[in-house]
Structure formats: structure tokens, C-alpha cells
Design a protein around this motif. Structure first.
Motif, PDB file in Angstrom:
ATOM      1  N   ALA A 196       0.830  -1.207   0.000  1.00  0.00           N
ATOM      2  CA  ALA A 196       0.000   0.000   0.000  1.00  0.00           C
ATOM      3  C   ALA A 196       0.861   1.252   0.000  1.00  0.00           C
ATOM      4  O   ALA A 196       0.486   2.283  -0.579  1.00  0.00           O
ATOM      5  N   TYR A 231      -6.388  -2.083  -1.185  1.00  0.00           N
ATOM      6  CA  TYR A 231      -5.349  -2.216  -0.158  1.00  0.00           C
ATOM      7  C   TYR A 231      -5.768  -3.319   0.817  1.00  0.00           C
ATOM      8  O   TYR A 231      -6.833  -3.248   1.428  1.00  0.00           O
ATOM      9  N   ALA A 239      -3.390  -2.837   4.885  1.00  0.00           N
ATOM     10  CA  ALA A 239      -2.451  -1.779   4.498  1.00  0.00           C
ATOM     11  C   ALA A 239      -1.541  -1.366   5.647  1.00  0.00           C
ATOM     12  O   ALA A 239      -2.001  -1.063   6.748  1.00  0.00           O
ATOM     13  N   CYS A 250       0.415   1.276   5.359  1.00  0.00           N
ATOM     14  CA  CYS A 250       0.599   2.727   5.325  1.00  0.00           C
ATOM     15  C   CYS A 250      -0.213   3.355   6.450  1.00  0.00           C
ATOM     16  O   CYS A 250      -1.130   2.743   7.002  1.00  0.00           O
ATOM     17  N   CYS A 261      -2.444   7.640   3.398  1.00  0.00           N
ATOM     18  CA  CYS A 261      -3.571   7.334   2.506  1.00  0.00           C
ATOM     19  C   CYS A 261      -4.314   8.605   2.120  1.00  0.00           C
ATOM     20  O   CYS A 261      -4.670   8.802   0.955  1.00  0.00           O
ATOM     21  N   ASN A 295     -10.582  -0.885   1.090  1.00  0.00           N
ATOM     22  CA  ASN A 295      -9.639  -1.097   2.198  1.00  0.00           C
ATOM     23  C   ASN A 295     -10.071  -2.349   2.952  1.00  0.00           C
ATOM     24  O   ASN A 295     -11.122  -2.377   3.597  1.00  0.00           O
ATOM     25  N   GLY A 314      -4.591  -0.346   7.775  1.00  0.00           N
ATOM     26  CA  GLY A 314      -5.158  -1.665   7.543  1.00  0.00           C
ATOM     27  C   GLY A 314      -5.865  -2.279   8.727  1.00  0.00           C
ATOM     28  O   GLY A 314      -6.596  -3.265   8.565  1.00  0.00           O
TER      29      GLY A 314
END
Length: 576
Positions: A386, A406, A409, A411, A416, A438, A498
């Protein structure tokens, strides 16, 4: 001889055994059938491979009597011009020749050994169901934790490779890592335990989910689409699974030494993984990488510049000589990123001043230039993938990423927001709006994931025997570890996107004009047909149809998200 403390020796043996069990192929009493896979001639049309410094590589597949062996030589990267002409150009031509208008770009995450991820790419890339819908392309990069930590310990200082001072200062860096982990241990233990028992986070998650569900059903609502099944409803664990999970709580004392080692190693390794992810796009050149001829020219230039007297103007002769030698170091032209309303231009790039494009940047630039119109790209990023996906959206907003998916994720929410939201807004102005999905594990699955627990849908007793090593390692998914001790969150937007608790409570980052393009999915816990672990979103041991909309959509039944029609029986369940 220095006598090591007993617990240190035990933890060292445990981690070594875990590494062997994690990366070694599973032993088998009888030969396993060779899985369908991409051949050596096919792999180069479906894989973009990069060295740790982002430079392009040429992946290969060697057939053997018992199967196939992926080959990827990180010591010999491909020269940029050769890579563009002999690798990327045929790849784009093959996409056009295939007749497929739908392209899927899959990016694996952290903790991946290059050969293993290349093997996975070769197997997944040959999947008939995937190829029936898409032309698949896999981004293969080195995110292996041990080599990443070695880079932190021995090579990288203040963002630069230091091949001399790095090894000399490594003992101090190691001591600092261990000391930091020891001092932080109580705080980390508290965070790991809190992930399982925190009532505050549970209330925040449940309230956020119920609020979004309510708003979603109001007239004229533009709230994100989301999984409506509550946390209780989505808990499908059996009594045996709950008891087995509770046994881990009895081994909290045994987990403490391993947590200290993980904290000491993991933080530096994560920093280097981030560095490698960004170098897929920009691979900065370094003095020690240059040829002997260029190094000689550099010395002569520095000698001429240093020969000038202080507070005196440089003579015309010296300036001309320096410029002449600098001119010999120019590498040619590098294409600019195409921007809306401007023609593509080229620029001269001195290899000491400007960065050299990484393998992924060269690939995306070639797609922008040569692919043409009428294509649709589905971007699937797993874990750290991601982070790479965010860079793609920011650097190449003109590419048609119609679906951005994603999975777990790694990140942050803030990253994001900075990448996905502007891209969704830009695509809203076109006829074909982009959709963002997501995907998250259930919070219980996230918090109770056990290291080395079986990946397969039908584990054997041997798999559980290996998984027992996890009793000595802190529980929690990689995202839990990142939020607890590998990263330094200063506010909620610095947490990993995530995690379902973070995803659902930070849905406000998607403004009303794009929120109807956002889909938030949570998988049930205890359901053997859907991912239960961070690594199961894209695994050959636990195959999932990660390319299908049914897998992404929030409220599709769990059975429809699996490749198998019937759930396989868990070995422990069969013993009940």
C-alpha cells in the motif's frame, strides 16, 4: 569465554528455528506435484523486479527435475537503457498483443524474501482464473527483514551508504538498539496487551462502525460503504479456537525476551524497508557506485575546485576545465513525468545531482508513454504494498487505476489521505470514477495472530508443532507490531490504515465528494474460508481470489470470498 544468560541463549535458538521454519520449504514424505507456473520466457512479461537500491533486475525461472527454481541476482542490476529497450518495451508489447484491456498490478508487502516472492509471482501469475480476467503484473522487491536490518546496522548512516564508517560504527548502533529496546520494554508490553483487552479501542471501533452504518442508510447519504456485520456477529470462532487462543495469555512471561529482540531488530529493519520501498521510484546514485574513470574525474574536479584561493574569483580557465570534466559525467536524458496540459520533455540529468529512476518508476513511465488508451488498471497492494501504491498514485495520476485495493495496508491513515483522496477527486472529473477498497482482518484476528501459526486451510500436526514456537513470540499481526513498537505514532492518523479499528474510526478522511467511492471491508474471525492472518491475503498456501470484486466488497457473504466451495476442516477442530 563469555557466558550468555540462559534466556538469551534460548531466545536465540527459538528465533533461529523460527527463521528456518518460516523461510525453508515444508518437508514432505512424498514428492509434491509441480504447481502450474510461469516459464522463464513468460516471467519477464509479468514481473517487475528491483534490487534493494531500486535498480532493475532480470528475473529468471530455472526448470528442474523436481520442479522449478526462481533466480534473481541482486548483485548484477540491468543497465537503465537496456532495461527500457530489452525488458520494458517487450513487456508493453506483450500486454497489447494479449488483447486484455484489464491490467492487475500486485505489490507484495514487507517481510518477503525475493526468491520466495518471485516463486509466488510465478505461481499466481499462471492462475487461469486470474488470467481470464486480467493481464497480471507483479512488483517484486526485497523486503527481507534480516538483510534490511543488516543494511541499517552496517551500511546506512543519515540516509546515505557509508561502506567504511558504517561497519566501524555498527557496534554502537547495535548497542543503542538493544538499550532502546530494554528501556522501552514495559511500554511495549503494555501496548501489546492493550491490543487484546482495551475496552476504549473496542468502544471506539463499535461506535464508529455503528455510526457509519446509520449514516449510510440515511437519504442522500454519501458515507463510505462498509461491512455492516458487527464485531460480535463477525466472530465465528469455535470454543476450541477460543481456548487455544487463551493459552497464549498464559505464556506472557515467556514472550518478554523475544519482544525485546524484536524491538531491537524490527525498528531498524522497518526503516530500511521503507527506504527500499521509496527507492523503487528514485534510486539515488552514490560516489562508491561509480566506475574508476568517473571516480578519477571526480577527484580531478575536486582538486581543481579546492586549488582556488580563498576569497578570490575563479579564473576563466579553471572554470572551463571544471565544466568540461563535469560534462563528461552527464548520463544523457531522463524523461520528465508527464503533467496535464504539458508536452513531454526531456532533461539532462547529472548522475551526481539528480536521482536515477528505480525499476517501478521506469515501468510506470513506459506505461504512460506507450500503453495507449482504453485500458483499466486494478492496483492491489498488500501490507507495505500500500505504501508503494500510494507513491504510484502521487507520481502517476494520469494512469487509469480504476480499482485501488489495499489489503491489510501498512501505510498510515495520513499517507492514505495524501495519496488516495486527491486521486479519487481527480478521477471524479472523468467519466470513469475510481473505487477504493480497504480490506482488514477482524480486530480479534489482528490482536491474537500467533507467529508461525499454520498458514494452510488444512494444517497438519507438524504445522502445529512448528507453530508452538509462537508461544515464545509476542502475539499480534505485523500491523499491531508496527503501531506498538516499530513506528512512532504521534496521533491517530499515524496509525496503520489496515487495522479495522483504525480504518473505521478514521473514515472521516474521505470527504463527502469522494466518500461514495470508498469501501471498507472486514473479514470474519474464525471462518476458515477467508484470511485470518496478515499474510493470508495473498499466499500460495492460503489462496484467495484477491482479484475479484466479490473479495473486496464489504457485504458479500464470506463463502463467496473463497476460492474453495467448502471450508476445509482444521486439524485441531477434527480432534475435538
Amino acid at each position: 569465554m563469555i557466558k550468555q544468560p540462559p534466556h538469551f541463549r534460548a531466545v536465540s535458538i527459538i528465533l533461529a528455528a523460527s527463521a528456518v521454519a518460516y523461510w525453508a520449504p515444508p518437508a514432505s514424505a512424498s514428492p509434491q506435484p509441480v504447481p502450474n507456473h510461469l516459464t522463464d520466457g513468460e516471467i519477464r512479461n509479468h514481473v517487475i523486479a528491483a534490487a534493494p537500491n531500486g535498480k532493475p533486475l532480470w528475473p529468471q525461472i530455472q526448470e528442474t527435475a523436481s520442479g522449478f527454481v526462481p533466480v534473481i541476482d541482486e548483485r548484477h542490476p540491468v543497465a537503465p537503457e537496456r532495461y527500457r529497450d530489452e525488458y520494458l518495451k517487450p513487456l508493453i508489447q506483450n500486454i497489447k498483443k494479449s488483447g486484455k484491456k484489464k491490467i492487475l498490478i500486485f505489490i507484495h508487502g514487507g517481510m518477503n524474501v525475493p526468491r520466495q516472492s518471485l516463486r509466488r509471482s510465478a505461481i499466481l501469475g499462471a492462475d487461469r482464473n486470474l488470467r481470464a480476467e486480467y493481464y497480471p503484473i507483479f512488483i517484486n522487491w526485497n523486503s527481507e527483514p534480516l538483510s534490511s536490518y543488516g543494511e541499517h546496522l552496517f551500511l546506512v548512516r543519515q540516509g546515505q551508504y557509508q561502506p567504511v564508517m558504517g561497519p566501524l560504527t555498527s557496534p554502537f548502533y547495535l548497542a543503542a538498539d538493544i538499550a532502546r529496546a530494554l528501556v522501552r520494554a514495559p511500554a511495549v508490553w503494555e501496548k501489546l496487551i492493550e491490543a487484546e483487552i482495551s475496552r476504549h479501542e473496542h468502544r471506539r471501533t463499535v461506535f464508529s462502525q455503528e455510526s457509519l452504518r446509520y449514516l449510510r442508510h440515511q437519504p442522500g447519504s454519501t458515507s463510505p460503504d462498509l461491512t455492516e456485520a458487527g464485531l460480535r456477529e463477525a466472530d465465528e470462532r469455535s470454543r476450541v479456537q477460543k481456548v487455544t487462543g487463551d493459552l497464549h495469555n498464559l505464556s506472557l512471561v515467556l514472550k518478554a525476551p523475544a519482544e525485546i529482540i524484536l524491538d531491537a531488530i524490527g525498528t531498524g529493519a522497518w526503516d530500511m524497508m521503507l527506504r527500499r520501498a521509496h527507492e523503487l521510484f528514485d534510486s539515488p546514485t552514490r560516489f562508491h557506485d561509480q566506475t574508476k574513470e568517473h571516480q578519477l574525474a571526480i577527484r580531478e574536479i575536486v582538486k581543481l575546485a579546492d586549488h582556488e584561493k580563498a576569497k578570490e574569483h575563479r579564473s576563466t580557465e579553471v572554470g572551463t576545465e571544471i565544466d568540461t570534466k563535469l560534462g563528461s559525467l552527464f548520463t544523457g536524458s531522463v524523461p520528465n513525468v508527464e503533467t496535464k496540459g504539458q508536452e513531454r520533455k526531456s532533461r539532462q540529468a547529472n548522475y551526481l545531482v539528480r536521482s536515477v529512476p528505480g525499476a517501478v518508476e521506469m515501468f510506470l513511465d513506459r506505461m504512460e508513454k506507450d500503453l495507449g488508451d482504453g485500458y483499466s488498471i486494478t492496483l492491489v497492494g498488500h501490507s507495505m504494498g500500500a505504501i508503494v501504491g500510494n507513491e504510484m498514485l502521487v507520481r502517476h495520476p494520469s494512469l487509469p487505476f480504476d480499482n485501488i485495493v489495499y489489503m491489510a495496508a501498512a501505510c498510515s491513515v495520513k499517507e492514505c489521505e495524501a495519496a488516495v483522496v486527491p486521486y479519487l477527486r481527480r478521477r471524479k472529473e472523468t467519466k470513469h470514477r475510481a473505487q477504493f477498497y480497504n480490506l482488514s482482518l477482524h480486530p480479534i484476528a489482528e490482536a491474537t495472530e500467533a507467529f508461525l501459526s499454520p498458514e494452510k486451510k488444512k494444517p497438519s500436526l507438524a504445522n502445529y508443532a512448528v507453530g508452538s514456537v509462537g508461544l515464545f513470540v509476542p502475539r499480534g499481526s505485523l500491523l499491531i507490531w508496527l503501531d506498538s513498537f516499530f513506528t512512532r505514532p504521534v496521533n491517530l492518523e499515524d496509525l496503520r490504515l489496515g487495522k479495522w479499528s483504525t480504518s473505521i474510526s478514521s473514515a472521516g478522511i474521505f470527504p463527502a465528494d469522494v466518500s461514495d467511492c470508498v469501501h471498507l471491508t472486514m473479514f470474519h474471525v474464525g471462518n476458515p474460508q477467508v484470511p485470518q492472518k496478515h499474510g493470508q491475503f495473498a499466499s500460495t498456501e492460503f489462496p484467495t481470489p484477491f482479484w475479484k470484486p466479490e473479495f473486496w466488497e464489504p457485504n458479500v457473504k464470506m463463502e463467496a470470498k473463497s476460492l474453495g466451495s467448502e471450508p476445509e476442516t482444521d486439524m485441531i477442530e477434527s480432534l475435538r
